[in-house]
Enzyme design. Structure first.
Site, PDB file in Angstrom:
ATOM      1  N   ARG A 123      19.472  -9.340  12.349  1.00 35.90           N
ATOM      2  CA  ARG A 123      18.894 -10.062  13.481  1.00 35.90           C
ATOM      3  C   ARG A 123      17.750  -9.292  14.143  1.00 35.90           C
ATOM      4  O   ARG A 123      17.754  -8.075  14.188  1.00 35.90           O
ATOM      5  CB  ARG A 123      19.979 -10.362  14.519  1.00 35.90           C
ATOM      6  CG  ARG A 123      20.954 -11.429  14.084  1.00 35.90           C
ATOM      7  CD  ARG A 123      22.105 -11.574  15.046  1.00 35.90           C
ATOM      8  NE  ARG A 123      22.958 -10.384  15.070  1.00 35.90           N
ATOM      9  CZ  ARG A 123      24.065 -10.287  15.795  1.00 35.90           C
ATOM     10  NH1 ARG A 123      24.441 -11.299  16.559  1.00 35.90           N
ATOM     11  NH2 ARG A 123      24.794  -9.180  15.753  1.00 35.90           N
ATOM     12  N   ASP A 155      23.505  -6.390   9.485  1.00 38.54           N
ATOM     13  CA  ASP A 155      22.987  -7.154  10.625  1.00 38.54           C
ATOM     14  C   ASP A 155      21.472  -7.226  10.499  1.00 38.54           C
ATOM     15  O   ASP A 155      20.787  -6.215  10.606  1.00 38.54           O
ATOM     16  CB  ASP A 155      23.392  -6.496  11.941  1.00 38.54           C
ATOM     17  CG  ASP A 155      23.157  -7.385  13.151  1.00 38.54           C
ATOM     18  OD1 ASP A 155      22.329  -8.321  13.053  1.00 38.54           O
ATOM     19  OD2 ASP A 155      23.788  -7.160  14.194  1.00 38.54           O
TER      20      ASP A 155
END
EC number: 4.1.99.12
Length: 414
Positions: A335, A333
């Site tokens: 983000r 991930d």
């Protein structure tokens, strides 16, 4: 509760050539780094750092300075858990011996901070590890790398710092935590600050996103006001869909939704993104007020559309959604929610009920002056195509998804 010093004191100490102690979020590394400005590096400062830290000393720099000095990534695709952007290690070409002594490393640190230094002034590999800080500093990534560059810049110095993790004196096999760091700082007359306080300080004094336009957008879920934003540092455009009066001081229902072309636009069944977006709009409509913030640049949990399609190929061969990213040399991930947090603050939101099944999203928004009073779960949207994906998000990424064990791969649950 640990007592922290003011950001103003820390900035003044950095400007004076002193070190400070900086603590990050307890849900992140939960460590304290000794930090000073690279241009103020002395043999004494470096020796002090070596004595009380792990000794793996790094020099955070801006991306512009990394490019100017010819400092590529240590590895082509960053797999570090927290996204620390290590570059190739270096030594100063002149003025040192072996490069490892405190005096030699101080020379290399000052050279890295020198605006007139050139790539040829450095040899590779070496004994000092530069780090590439994200543009936007702690407002984009709440890490020690960005904190060091921000502190130097805020002190009126070249944006280059020196950092290393402080080791516990009680248990030398582990890193020192906040309470011990307070004692350490007091014993050595050092300021102790938190990255959360740095974020709050910068948010109060600086702006990192600009509001560009707004217009009424009628949707199948009711009428919203679309407020368009552009990030100053990467030019990525984001849209906040606002419903009702969100500036009345009451908790606001908020969904921070990551861009997903395949799910949101094409209706892909491989994920639950499209149904989540529809559900968020419907829930805000039913509430009569709220925000659905659509974050561009988050495709494939931040790895981009082409990499996401490559990850899908690997998933068709048996990998799960986490291992597929890792096999591509990419984070599970990637983000960053800092820009989204700034947009929410610009909209006037201070307290919210967050629509998410992902606890990490809450951590990503904390520290930006936003209070999350409640995590509101998103409805489960499982089907035969995405059931394994959802179970992986639950089991390996900590998503709060209830009821998946009652389903099998041949079922579709709405």
């Amino acid at each position: 509760m640990t007592r922290f010093d003011t950001i103003e004191r820390a900035v003044a100490d950095i400007a004076a050539g002193k070190a400070v102690v900086v603590v990050d979020d307890e849900d992140r590394e939960n460590e304290g780094d000794l930090i000073f400005a690279a241009e103020k590096a002395t043999p004494e400062l470096v020796a002090f750092m070596i004595r009380y830290t792990s000794g793996y000393i790094c020099v955070p720099l801006t991306g512009e300075d990394c490019d100017r000095l010819g400092l590529p990534p240590m590895y082509a695709t960053n797999q570090d858990k927290h996204g620390t952007a290590y570059t190739v290690s270096v030594d100063a070409r002149e003025g040192i011996t072996t490069g490892i002594s405190a005096a030699d490393r101080a020379t290399t640190m000052r050279l890295l901070a020198d605006a007139d230094a050139k790539a040829d002034d450095l040899t590779r590999p070496g004994h000092v590890v530069p780090l590439r800080a994200k543009d936007g500093g702690v407002l984009r990534r709440p890490g020690h790398t960005e904190a060091a560059v921000d502190l130097a810049r805020m002190a009126g110095l070249r944006p280059a710092g020196v950092i290393c993790e402080i080791v516990s004196q009680k248990d030398e096999g582990h890193m020192a935590r906040t309470e011990e760091l307070r004692v350490f700082a007091d014993d050595h007359d050092l300021a102790l600050i938190s990255i959360a306080d740095m974020i709050a300080w910068r948010r109060k004094h600086e702006k990192q996103v600009v509001r560009v336009a707004e217009a009424r957008i009628p949707t199948a879920h009711g009428a919203f006001t679309a407020v368009g934003y552009q990030s100053i540092y990467d030019d990525v455009e984001h849209v906040a869909l606002v419903r009702g009066d969100i500036g009345d001081g009451e908790d606001v229902l908020v969904r921070v939704h990551s861009e997903c072309l395949t799910g949101d636009v094409f209706g892909s069944l491989r994920c639950d993104c499209g149904p989540q977006l529809d559900a968020a709009l419907e829930m805000v409509d039913q509430e009569g007020r709220g925000v659905v913030l659509y974050m561009r640049g988050h495709e494939g949990r931040g790895i981009g559309l082409m990499h996401k399609l490559q990850a899908y190929q690997l998933q068709d061969s048996g990998r799960d959604t986490v291992d597929a990213n890792l096999d591509l040399g990419l984070p599970a991930d990637a983000r960053d929610y800092g820009t989204g947090a700034q947009i929410l603050v610009d909209l006037g939101i201070r307290s919210m009920r967050l629509l998410t099944n992902n606890p990490a999203k809450r951590v990503g928004l904390d520290g930006y002056g936003l209070t999350i009073t409640e995590r509101v779960p998103m409805p489960l949207r499982a089907n035969a195509e995405n059931l394994r994906y959802l179970r992986t998000k639950r089991d390996r990424m900590g998503h709060d998804l209830v009821g998946l064990d009652d389903l099998d791969l041949g079922e579709t649950a709405q």
